[in-house]
Design an enzyme around this catalytic site. Structure first.
Site, short mmCIF file in Angstrom:
data_model
loop_
_atom_site.label_atom_id
_atom_site.label_comp_id
_atom_site.label_asym_id
_atom_site.label_seq_id
_atom_site.Cartn_x
_atom_site.Cartn_y
_atom_site.Cartn_z
N GLY A 124 0.86 -1.18 0.00
CA GLY A 124 0.00 0.00 0.00
C GLY A 124 0.89 1.22 0.00
N ASP A 159 1.85 5.26 5.06
CA ASP A 159 0.84 5.73 6.03
C ASP A 159 -0.50 5.03 5.88
OD1 ASP A 159 0.15 7.32 8.18
OD2 ASP A 159 -0.53 8.99 6.95
N CYS A 160 -0.52 3.80 5.36
CA CYS A 160 -1.82 3.12 5.23
C CYS A 160 -1.98 2.01 6.27
CB CYS A 160 -2.01 2.57 3.81
SG CYS A 160 -0.98 1.16 3.45
N GLY A 161 -0.99 1.86 7.16
CA GLY A 161 -1.16 0.90 8.26
C GLY A 161 -0.38 -0.40 8.11
N LYS A 162 0.61 -0.44 7.25
CA LYS A 162 1.36 -1.68 7.03
C LYS A 162 2.11 -2.13 8.28
CE LYS A 162 3.78 0.14 3.72
NZ LYS A 162 3.22 1.51 3.87
N SER A 163 2.84 -1.19 8.90
CA SER A 163 3.63 -1.58 10.08
C SER A 163 2.72 -1.97 11.23
CB SER A 163 4.54 -0.43 10.51
OG SER A 163 5.40 -0.07 9.46
N GLU A 199 9.27 -2.76 5.70
CA GLU A 199 10.06 -1.94 4.77
C GLU A 199 10.72 -2.84 3.72
OE1 GLU A 199 9.47 1.10 4.99
OE2 GLU A 199 9.08 1.57 7.08
N VAL A 210 15.25 7.83 0.49
CA VAL A 210 15.48 8.88 1.49
C VAL A 210 14.47 8.60 2.60
CG1 VAL A 210 15.45 11.34 2.03
CG2 VAL A 210 16.21 10.59 -0.23
N TYR A 255 7.02 13.47 2.78
CA TYR A 255 6.23 12.69 1.82
C TYR A 255 4.76 13.03 1.99
CZ TYR A 255 10.42 9.99 0.90
OH TYR A 255 11.68 9.63 0.53
N1 LIG Z 1 -3.69 9.67 15.87
C1 LIG Z 1 -4.14 8.61 15.19
N2 LIG Z 1 -5.33 8.08 15.48
C2 LIG Z 1 -5.78 7.00 14.79
N3 LIG Z 1 -5.10 6.40 13.81
C3 LIG Z 1 -3.93 6.92 13.48
C4 LIG Z 1 -3.36 8.03 14.15
N4 LIG Z 1 -2.16 8.29 13.59
C5 LIG Z 1 -1.99 7.38 12.63
N5 LIG Z 1 -3.05 6.55 12.56
C6 LIG Z 1 -3.27 5.41 11.66
O1 LIG Z 1 -2.05 4.80 11.45
C7 LIG Z 1 -1.85 4.59 10.03
C8 LIG Z 1 -0.37 4.57 9.74
O2 LIG Z 1 0.11 3.39 10.32
P1 LIG Z 1 1.56 2.80 9.99
O3 LIG Z 1 1.47 1.37 10.37
O4 LIG Z 1 2.61 3.64 10.63
O5 LIG Z 1 1.59 2.99 8.38
P2 LIG Z 1 2.59 2.45 7.28
O6 LIG Z 1 3.50 1.41 7.90
O7 LIG Z 1 1.70 1.88 6.19
O8 LIG Z 1 3.34 3.65 6.78
C9 LIG Z 1 -2.62 5.74 9.40
O9 LIG Z 1 -3.06 5.44 8.12
C10 LIG Z 1 -3.82 5.85 10.32
O10 LIG Z 1 -4.81 4.94 9.93
C1 LIG Z 2 8.02 7.14 -1.58
C2 LIG Z 2 9.37 6.88 -0.99
C3 LIG Z 2 9.49 6.53 0.34
N1 LIG Z 2 10.73 6.32 0.85
C4 LIG Z 2 10.86 5.96 2.28
C5 LIG Z 2 10.18 6.90 3.25
C6 LIG Z 2 9.93 6.01 4.45
O1 LIG Z 2 11.12 6.00 5.24
C7 LIG Z 2 9.70 4.63 3.81
C8 LIG Z 2 8.25 4.22 3.76
O2 LIG Z 2 7.81 3.95 5.06
P1 LIG Z 2 6.25 3.73 5.45
O3 LIG Z 2 6.35 2.94 6.71
O4 LIG Z 2 5.59 2.97 4.33
O5 LIG Z 2 5.66 5.08 5.63
O6 LIG Z 2 10.22 4.72 2.48
C9 LIG Z 2 11.85 6.39 0.07
O7 LIG Z 2 12.97 6.15 0.54
N2 LIG Z 2 11.74 6.73 -1.24
C10 LIG Z 2 10.54 6.99 -1.80
O8 LIG Z 2 10.48 7.30 -3.01
#
Ligand SMILES: Nc1ncnc2c1ncn2[C@@H]1O[C@H](COP(=O)(O)OP(=O)(O)O)[C@@H](O)[C@H]1O
Ligand SMILES: Cc1cn([C@H]2C[C@H](O)[C@@H](COP(=O)(O)O)O2)c(=O)[nH]c1=O
Length: 216
Positions: A9, A12-16, A87, A171, A184
């Site tokens: 995804g 910021d879509c919740g993968k981690s 990641e 980055v 981003y």
């Molecule tokens: N303050 C918050 N309250 C509720 N949900 C949040 C908040 N901050 C972030 N989130 C949720 O956490 C998600 C990001 O989770 P994360 O696992 O860090 O994403 P990813 O690994 O995909 O980058 C956001 O899309 C949102 O749904």
């Molecule tokens: C688009 C894009 C992202 N990155 C880096 C930025 C973050 O450190 C990670 C993605 O982490 P997330 O948990 O999915 O938010 O990737 C990058 O290095 N280069 C790019 O083009």
């Protein structure tokens, strides 16, 4: 049957978060996993979610053989029931092949999490190899949204608040960064193509060049 699953995804879509939940549910049932990650924002050897949870992980360095690491661990008497990789886009293609071998030769489930494309909409080599090799590709259920309300499908990079389309592929950074920093923003394809971030859209809306629509 063990599987290599790629959960993908935008940023910021919740993968981690999902990676942590999968690990939590398994460890609550007495299973033991190995968690790999590379270049998490929280630092080396960490898997972190924006919801505030963080756990220790094995930093999968560029030269690390993930298959050999697991074989070594099991040979030394360690127990491994499943593998989580966060990641995963940052892994080298050869390391994705090693993940497939872990599934096939060690009979372990491997759950890999990552973004597919970079800020220029090009596949990361690790993500490309995952798409080629995964048994299953799962899109995250919680959709990240573009500022316009449409589903976000692409990741934009900003420098000083402006979207850029040139620079190094990797980055490490985050969404919602302060102006001046590399950041981003997730966008729908239409607004990624037009380089229209939330900030750019606000500026256009406030511009005196934008004439008010005359009543008919
Ligand atoms: N303050 C918050 N309250 C509720 N949900 C949040 C908040 N901050 C972030 N989130 C949720 O956490 C998600 C990001 O989770 P994360 O696992 O860090 O994403 P990813 O690994 O995909 O980058 C956001 O899309 C949102 O749904
Ligand atoms: C688009 C894009 C992202 N990155 C880096 C930025 C973050 O450190 C990670 C993605 O982490 P997330 O948990 O999915 O938010 O990737 C990058 O290095 N280069 C790019 O083009």
């Amino acid at each position: 049957m063990p599987e290599l699953v790629f959960f993908s995804g935008t940023m910021d879509c919740g993968k981690s978060t999902l990676a942590l939940q999968i690990g939590h549910n398994r460890s609550a049932r007495g299973l033991q996993g190995v968690i790999f990650t590379r270049d998490d924002r929280a630092g080396e050897g960490k898997l972190s979610s924006r919801l505030g949870l963080v756990t220790d992980a094995v930093e999968a360095d560029e030269d690390m053989d993930l298959y050999a690491y697991l074989v070594d661990r099991v040979t030394r008497g360690g127990r491994v029931d499943y593998v989580i990789v966060d990641e995963a886009q940052f892994l080298a293609p050869v390391q994705i092949d090693q993940l497939a071998r872990i599934v096939d030769d060690l009979d372990l489930d491997v759950f890999a999490f990552g973004i597919t494309t970079d800020f220029r909409t090009k596949l990361f080599p690790g993500a490309q190899r995952l798409i080629e090799l995964a048994d299953r590709i799962e899109a995250l259920q919680v959709e990240a949204l573009c500022w316009c309300g449409a589903r976000a499908t692409h990741n934009a990079r900003t420098v000083g608040g402006e979207m850029v389309v040139e620079g190094a592929q990797v980055v490490v950074g985050d969404v919602n960064q302060l102006a001046g920093e590399v950041g981003y923003e997730v966008l729908c394809r239409r607004h990624h193509r037009r380089r229209m971030t939330a900030e750019a859209a606000r500026a256009v809306a406030l511009s005196p060049d934008v004439l008010p629509v005359a009543a008919e």
